[in-house]
Design a protein around this motif. Structure first.
Motif, PDB file in Angstrom:
ATOM      1  N   ALA A  72     -16.295  32.997 -13.033  1.00  0.00           N
ATOM      2  CA  ALA A  72     -17.602  33.212 -13.596  1.00  0.00           C
ATOM      3  C   ALA A  72     -18.352  34.241 -13.090  1.00  0.00           C
ATOM      4  O   ALA A  72     -19.378  34.959 -13.518  1.00  0.00           O
TER       5      ALA A  72
ATOM      6  N   THR B 299     -16.868  34.619 -25.428  1.00  0.00           N
ATOM      7  CA  THR B 299     -16.709  32.974 -25.545  1.00  0.00           C
ATOM      8  C   THR B 299     -18.147  32.381 -25.942  1.00  0.00           C
ATOM      9  O   THR B 299     -18.293  31.358 -26.792  1.00  0.00           O
TER      10      THR B 299
ATOM     11  N   LYS C 150     -10.681  35.310 -20.523  1.00  0.00           N
ATOM     12  CA  LYS C 150     -11.607  35.616 -21.554  1.00  0.00           C
ATOM     13  C   LYS C 150     -13.020  35.773 -21.011  1.00  0.00           C
ATOM     14  O   LYS C 150     -13.434  35.540 -20.320  1.00  0.00           O
TER      15      LYS C 150
ATOM     16  N   ALA D  28      -8.018  30.072 -17.874  1.00  0.00           N
ATOM     17  CA  ALA D  28      -7.352  28.836 -18.096  1.00  0.00           C
ATOM     18  C   ALA D  28      -6.037  29.036 -18.101  1.00  0.00           C
ATOM     19  O   ALA D  28      -5.382  30.234 -18.369  1.00  0.00           O
TER      20      ALA D  28
ATOM     21  N   LYS E  55     -12.539  29.357 -10.612  1.00  0.00           N
ATOM     22  CA  LYS E  55     -13.022  29.291 -11.639  1.00  0.00           C
ATOM     23  C   LYS E  55     -14.388  29.847 -11.371  1.00  0.00           C
ATOM     24  O   LYS E  55     -15.129  30.564 -12.088  1.00  0.00           O
TER      25      LYS E  55
ATOM     26  N   THR F 227     -13.740  33.621 -17.946  1.00  0.00           N
ATOM     27  CA  THR F 227     -13.343  32.160 -18.154  1.00  0.00           C
ATOM     28  C   THR F 227     -11.696  32.533 -17.748  1.00  0.00           C
ATOM     29  O   THR F 227     -11.068  33.227 -18.593  1.00  0.00           O
TER      30      THR F 227
ATOM     31  N   MET G 173     -16.884  35.723 -20.958  1.00  0.00           N
ATOM     32  CA  MET G 173     -17.690  34.800 -21.245  1.00  0.00           C
ATOM     33  C   MET G 173     -18.839  35.040 -22.186  1.00  0.00           C
ATOM     34  O   MET G 173     -19.217  34.249 -22.995  1.00  0.00           O
TER      35      MET G 173
END
Length: 361
Positions: A104, A126, A121, A111, A100, A109, A123
């Motif tokens: 970053a 997001t 995705k 998941a 993670k 991101t 950030m």
């Protein structure tokens, strides 16, 4: 391979790879699915061990291109995603905290969804989505507050309406109660009036002794009036009522309206039919007596004559005799009295004249 192993030149990994290869060849020579590895391959899946090997290889490869510094930003992101997917598969579809953090650093991101698919995705996207969500939440909150305010206003209005309706209902119930009480009082008054007037709780039908003009006249005669006086008094009563025959309404004759609720004072003054007619008869008798007294006073005359007795030439002498005629109705009474009672006669006549004035004649 055996000789190399004896010489100590094979590593553990080389040995494991050699065993896997031997097993694969053995599985290939044997019909059907004969091992776990073969089962995974048949289904197009990767074993945990193979995933770990693949992750290690992807990690090494990704580290090399990062250190090289020649890869583009897009290549680095693609390489990271492949490395990350391999690492997640090797870790049992769990994203480690280290991965993670690396994501970053790349502005991503990472998941794993419910189907085991790894998603990445930006950030920035997001954050934009979070901003939109926050804005939507804020808008929803504002709308909710507005709805709450409107609902609160509507609720207050409903509460006020309910209170007003309840108050109106209470007033209506009180009015109904008052009407019932008034009706009960009216019924009680009517019952008491009937008891006093007729001696029964209910008024008799129009066939009673006062239901006709003749019945009223007969009752007045029974109270001592002459037929002429009874007829006259009955005429006055029917004229007062505004009718010429039928039953008399003794309540209206006494000034009470039909349906009027009688107070205790009214009830104490209210007279039954017989009481009312008896009083009418008594007043008529009094009027007759006063009328007779007036006739006596009006027709009584005193006739005074002077007669001369014993005329003497030297000094004549005289005396008076008073003759009185009284008329009472159709009867006449005569009397004579000496001069000495003239003063008493005059006093009597004056009393009769006073009675006439008092009677209003």
């Amino acid at each position: 391979m055996g000789r190399a192993g004896e010489q100590g030149r094979l590593t553990g990994e080389d040995l494991a790879a050699g065993l896997d290869l031997a097993n694969e060849r053995l599985d290939a020579l044997t019909d059907g699915v004969n091992s776990v590895n073969e089962a995974y391959k048949v289904l197009g899946l990767t074993t945990r061990a193979e995933a770990a090997k693949q992750a290690e290889a992807y990690t090494q490869a990704y580290g090399i291109i990062v250190k090289d510094g020649e890869a583009t930003a897009g290549q680095l992101i693609d390489g990271f995603q492949k490395y990350a997917k391999a690492a997640i598969a090797a870790n049992g579809d769990v994203v480690s905290s280290q991965l993670k953090a690396e994501a970053a650093q790349r502005g991503l991101t990472v998941a794993v969804d419910e189907t085991g698919r790894v998603t990445f995705k930006s950030m920035a996207d997001t954050e934009t989505a979070n901003t939109r969500v926050t804005r939507s939440i804020h808008n929803i909150r504002t709308a909710y507050d507005g709805i709450s305010s409107s609902a609160g206003g509507a609720g207050n209005a409903m509460v006020r309406a309910a209170n007003e309706a309840s108050s109106a209902y209470d007033k209506l119930q009180q009015k109904i109660k008052s009407v019932k009480e008034a009706q009960e009082l009216k019924n009680a008054d009517e019952t008491l009036r009937n008891l006093r007037q007729y001696g029964t709780e209910e008024a008799p039908v129009l066939g009673n002794q006062f239901g006709t003009r003749l019945g009223v006249e007969n009752f007045l005669k029974s109270q001592g009036l002459s037929e002429e006086s009874a007829i006259e008094e009955a005429r006055k009563l029917y004229a007062k009522q505004g009718t010429s025959s039928g039953a008399l309404n003794f309540g209206e004759l006494q000034g009470y309206q039909d349906g009027q609720v009688l107070t205790n004072s009214d009830l104490s003054k209210f007279k039954t039919a017989s009481m009312y007619l008896a009083e009418i008869a008594e007043k008529a008798r009094q009027n007759d007596r006063q009328r007779d007294n007036y006739e006596v006073a009006r027709t009584a005359t005193a006739q005074i004559t002077t007669q001369e007795y014993n005329r003497f030439d030297s000094q004549p002498s005289s005396s008076k005799t008073i003759n009185v005629n009284f008329q009472l109705g159709g009867a006449t009474a005569s009397m004579s009295m000496p001069e000495s009672q003239e003063a008493s006669l005059n006093a009597l006549l004056q009393q009769l004249q006073d009675s006439k004035a008092i009677a209003g004649y």
